[in-house]
Scaffold this motif. Sequence first.
Motif, mmCIF file in Angstrom:
data_model
loop_
_atom_site.group_PDB
_atom_site.id
_atom_site.type_symbol
_atom_site.label_atom_id
_atom_site.label_comp_id
_atom_site.label_asym_id
_atom_site.label_seq_id
_atom_site.Cartn_x
_atom_site.Cartn_y
_atom_site.Cartn_z
ATOM 1 N N PRO A 178 0.823 -1.215 0.000
ATOM 2 C CA PRO A 178 0.000 0.000 0.000
ATOM 3 C C PRO A 178 0.855 1.262 0.000
ATOM 4 N N GLY B 298 -5.712 -3.467 -5.140
ATOM 5 C CA GLY B 298 -6.420 -2.947 -3.987
ATOM 6 C C GLY B 298 -7.293 -1.755 -4.322
ATOM 7 N N ASP B 299 -7.747 -1.066 -3.289
ATOM 8 C CA ASP B 299 -8.619 0.087 -3.445
ATOM 9 C C ASP B 299 -7.815 1.338 -3.802
ATOM 10 N N ASP C 158 -3.496 -1.011 -1.560
ATOM 11 C CA ASP C 158 -4.333 0.182 -1.575
ATOM 12 C C ASP C 158 -3.495 1.446 -1.777
ATOM 13 N N ARG C 159 -3.983 2.322 -2.628
ATOM 14 C CA ARG C 159 -3.413 3.642 -2.885
ATOM 15 C C ARG C 159 -1.986 3.595 -3.438
#
Length: 312
Positions: free
Chosen positions: A130, A175-176, A152-153
């Motif tokens: 992340p 991921g998000d 994520d990110r």
Amino acid sequence: MSFRPVTAFLGVGLALATAGLLATDSDARERIRDFGSSFLDVDYDQRFTPGVDIPLAHLLGPDDNFFRASMVGPNWTPLPTPVGIVLQGNVKLIDGLFLEADHIRVRGKVTGFADENITLWADDALIVEPRARIANLGLIRLRGSNLAQIGDRAKLVGKDYGFISFGSYSLTRIGDNVKLQALNRARDPDMYVWSNGQIEIGSGLKFKGGELSVFTISAEAGNVELERFNFRGGQLYVAAGGEPGEAFQISMKRSSFSAKNKDFGFVQMWTSRGPGGVRPPDAITLDKTRFQVAFCEFFPDIPPVRGCAAQY
């Protein structure tokens, strides 16, 4: 598999590219290569252990940018047990990089300043943690044989004529709020997210590219599900499935597709045929998804989509 990206609209300004690369190479030579606190993870625990793990700088000489854990090299003899590589800190590359190990983890910021390739091949899993970032002027090739994962990110950036390929033979996971970017000064970069198996994509994936940029998402043996996906670029291709025999689906929710070039923007979505060579009528579903593109093509065909100027 019959899905093939169409690249008829792509072109390369050779003179501009050559001039840009000469300036880039000159800038790169003035920089200093730095591997940050990256290391060979000999004990395979993802943490640096003094006296056991080896700083990456000790494995790569000043003129060397190639390391394969299965090969004998300076300060290294291969082991019968798995080893990993952790890239962390502020990694600066002026001559590209090729790394191969059982496990590769990107924990920090990796930046390439020259038109050279960054290749990370993991025989098991490749993890971009992340908020990590990889950016390069040349190619970025990331592969995890069993798993390729972006946290994520995290962010992947292809500059100038950079090409990015990210995927796995088994499972590719995103991921998000991940950002994939081909900078606006790039004329025709390609970006591929692929899997010979399945792809899992979190909410909020964003792609930003130039007006001729091409972004492909291709899962050979699984569905493609996107939510809050934002595309701003040239051409988008999404494929779910491979050879006929098992039907897969593409579903999109609360997403948007906007082409920078109103004349040549193109979206294609392709699903494999199920038993008897038939695609189910709900193979492609679009829920609260907006289009602003010149051409759209769907397999199977779906009712007219608002925002597609021409639909085949």
